[in-house]
Design a protein around this motif. Structure first.
Motif, PDB file in Angstrom:
ATOM      1  N   CYS A   8      -5.085  -2.885   7.537  1.00 59.67           N
ATOM      2  CA  CYS A   8      -4.437  -3.869   8.406  1.00 59.67           C
ATOM      3  C   CYS A   8      -5.468  -4.760   9.085  1.00 59.67           C
ATOM      4  O   CYS A   8      -5.259  -5.960   9.261  1.00 59.67           O
ATOM      5  N   TRP A 106       3.686 -10.099   0.433  1.00 57.98           N
ATOM      6  CA  TRP A 106       4.166  -8.883  -0.228  1.00 57.98           C
ATOM      7  C   TRP A 106       3.250  -7.694   0.043  1.00 57.98           C
ATOM      8  O   TRP A 106       3.714  -6.547   0.077  1.00 57.98           O
ATOM      9  N   MET A 107       1.983  -7.937   0.286  1.00 55.76           N
ATOM     10  CA  MET A 107       1.063  -6.844   0.567  1.00 55.76           C
ATOM     11  C   MET A 107       1.394  -6.163   1.892  1.00 55.76           C
ATOM     12  O   MET A 107       1.368  -4.934   2.001  1.00 55.76           O
ATOM     13  N   GLU A 108       1.726  -6.977   2.884  1.00 52.60           N
ATOM     14  CA  GLU A 108       1.980  -6.433   4.217  1.00 52.60           C
ATOM     15  C   GLU A 108       3.461  -6.327   4.559  1.00 52.60           C
ATOM     16  O   GLU A 108       3.798  -5.871   5.647  1.00 52.60           O
ATOM     17  N   GLY A 109       4.330  -6.754   3.646  1.00 49.59           N
ATOM     18  CA  GLY A 109       5.764  -6.664   3.919  1.00 49.59           C
ATOM     19  C   GLY A 109       6.176  -7.586   5.051  1.00 49.59           C
ATOM     20  O   GLY A 109       6.886  -7.172   5.968  1.00 49.59           O
ATOM     21  N   SER A 113      10.158  -6.327   1.805  1.00 50.74           N
ATOM     22  CA  SER A 113       9.693  -4.943   1.666  1.00 50.74           C
ATOM     23  C   SER A 113       8.337  -4.960   0.969  1.00 50.74           C
ATOM     24  O   SER A 113       8.187  -5.571  -0.093  1.00 50.74           O
ATOM     25  N   ALA A 114       7.345  -4.318   1.580  1.00 52.79           N
ATOM     26  CA  ALA A 114       5.990  -4.329   1.022  1.00 52.79           C
ATOM     27  C   ALA A 114       6.000  -3.847  -0.429  1.00 52.79           C
ATOM     28  O   ALA A 114       6.686  -2.886  -0.775  1.00 52.79           O
ATOM     29  N   ASP A 115       5.242  -4.541  -1.266  1.00 52.13           N
ATOM     30  CA  ASP A 115       5.183  -4.217  -2.691  1.00 52.13           C
ATOM     31  C   ASP A 115       3.776  -4.560  -3.179  1.00 52.13           C
ATOM     32  O   ASP A 115       3.476  -5.718  -3.478  1.00 52.13           O
TER      33      ASP A 115
END
Length: 247
Positions: A8, A106-109, A113-115
Motif C-alpha cells: 500500500c 484494479w490493483m488496489e480495488g 473489486s481488487a483483481d
C-alpha cells in the motif's frame, strides 16, 4: 501483513510520483492553462480546462483528468468511477498512462473489486507500449505474490529507464539481499541515482543512503552524514526520514 502494508505504501508513493511527472504542455495551449490551475490548487478549474482540452483533441487531457479524479485533492474528493472512465478514454486516445491508471484501480480495488490478474494485464500492456513506470508495478505485483527475484528484474528495467522510485526499490533489494545477491556498493549506487533529483520522490533515495551510513554497510559508519541525509529528506516531507530522526 508487513508485505501488504509495504504494498500500500508503494502505491501511495507511486501516485505522488505520477502527479509530479506531468508533461509540460505547449505554451499558450488549454493544457498549459489547465496545468497552471492544477499547480495553483484550483482543481475544479483544472477539470473544466482539461475537459475543454479533451474536446479540442489536445493530447494527454484524458489521462490528466483520470489522475485528478484518482487522487482527489483539496476541495475535491477522489471519484474512482470518473477516474476509470477517463482512464479508459485515455487508453482509447492511445495514451499509455491511462493503462497505468487502470492497472492501479484494479490493483488496489479503487471503486472495483481488487483483481491483481486484471491489473497485471493493464501494466503489461503499458510496458509493451513503452511506459517506463509500468515495469515498476509489474514488480510490485511480483513482490506481493512473494516472487522477490522477479520483482528485482522488473525494478531493474524501470530503474534503467529512469524511474526514480524503482531506482530506490532496486537499491533496497541490493541492501537487503532479497531477490538478488546482497551488494552494498550496488545499493549505494542506485540510492545515489534515486536521490539525485532532490525532491520528495527522490527523498527515498536519501533515506536509503542514510541507512547505509547509519549501519556502516558498504561505507564507513558516519552518523553525522546519516543524520544530514535524514534531515534533508524529512524537510521534503519524507515520513520514513522523520521516523528515523525521531529514534
Amino acid at each position: 501483513m508487513i508485505r501488504s502494508l509495504f504494498f500500500c505504501l508503494c502505491l501511495l508513493i507511486s501516485l505522488v510520483g505520477a502527479a509530479q511527472a506531468q508533461r509540460m504542455p505547449p505554451e499558450g495551449s488549454i493544457m498549459a492553462e489547465a496545468k497552471a490551475a492544477t499547480d495553483a490548487g484550483n482543481l475544479a478549474g483544472a477539470i473544466a480546462l482539461y475537459e475543454k482540452a479533451y474536446a479540442g483533441n489536445e493530447p494527454n487531457a484524458a489521462e490528466q483528468l483520470a489522475r485528478i479524479y484518482l487522487e482527489g485533492g483539496e476541495g475535491l474528493a477522489a471519484d474512482y468511477d470518473a477516474a476509470r472512465e477517463w482512464a479508459e478514454r485515455s487508453v482509447d486516445a492511445g495514451e499509455t498512462r491511462g493503462l497505468l491508471y487502470l492497472g492501479k484501480i484494479w490493483m488496489e480495488g479503487l471503486g472495483v473489486s481488487a483483481d491483481l490478474d486484471k491489473a497485471l494485464g493493464y501494466f503489461q500492456q503499458a510496458d509493451k507500449a513503452g511506459d517506463m513506470k509500468a515495469a515498476r508495478y509489474i514488480g510490485l505485483i511480483a513482490l506481493e505474490r512473494g516472487d522477490d527475484a522477479a520483482a528485482v528484474q522488473w525494478f531493474a528495467k524501470a530503474a534503467e529507464a529512469g524511474d526514480i522510485t524503482s531506482q530506490y526499490y532496486l537499491g533496497r533489494a541490493y541492501q537487503t539481499g532479497k531477490g538478488v545477491a546482497q551488494n552494498f556498493a550496488a545499493a549505494f549506487r542506485w540510492y545515489g541515482i534515486a536521490a539525485s533529483r532532490g525532491d520528495l520522490i527522490a527523498s527515498d533515495g536519501m533515506v536509503g543512503l542514510a541507512s547505509l551510513y547509519e549501519k556502516g554497510e558498504g561505507v564507513p559508519a558516519d552518523q553525522a552524514k546519516a543524520r544530514a541525509l535524514y534531515e534533508k529528506a524529512a524537510a521534503l516531507g519524507n515520513t520514513a526520514a522523520k521516523a528515523a530522526l525521531a529514534k
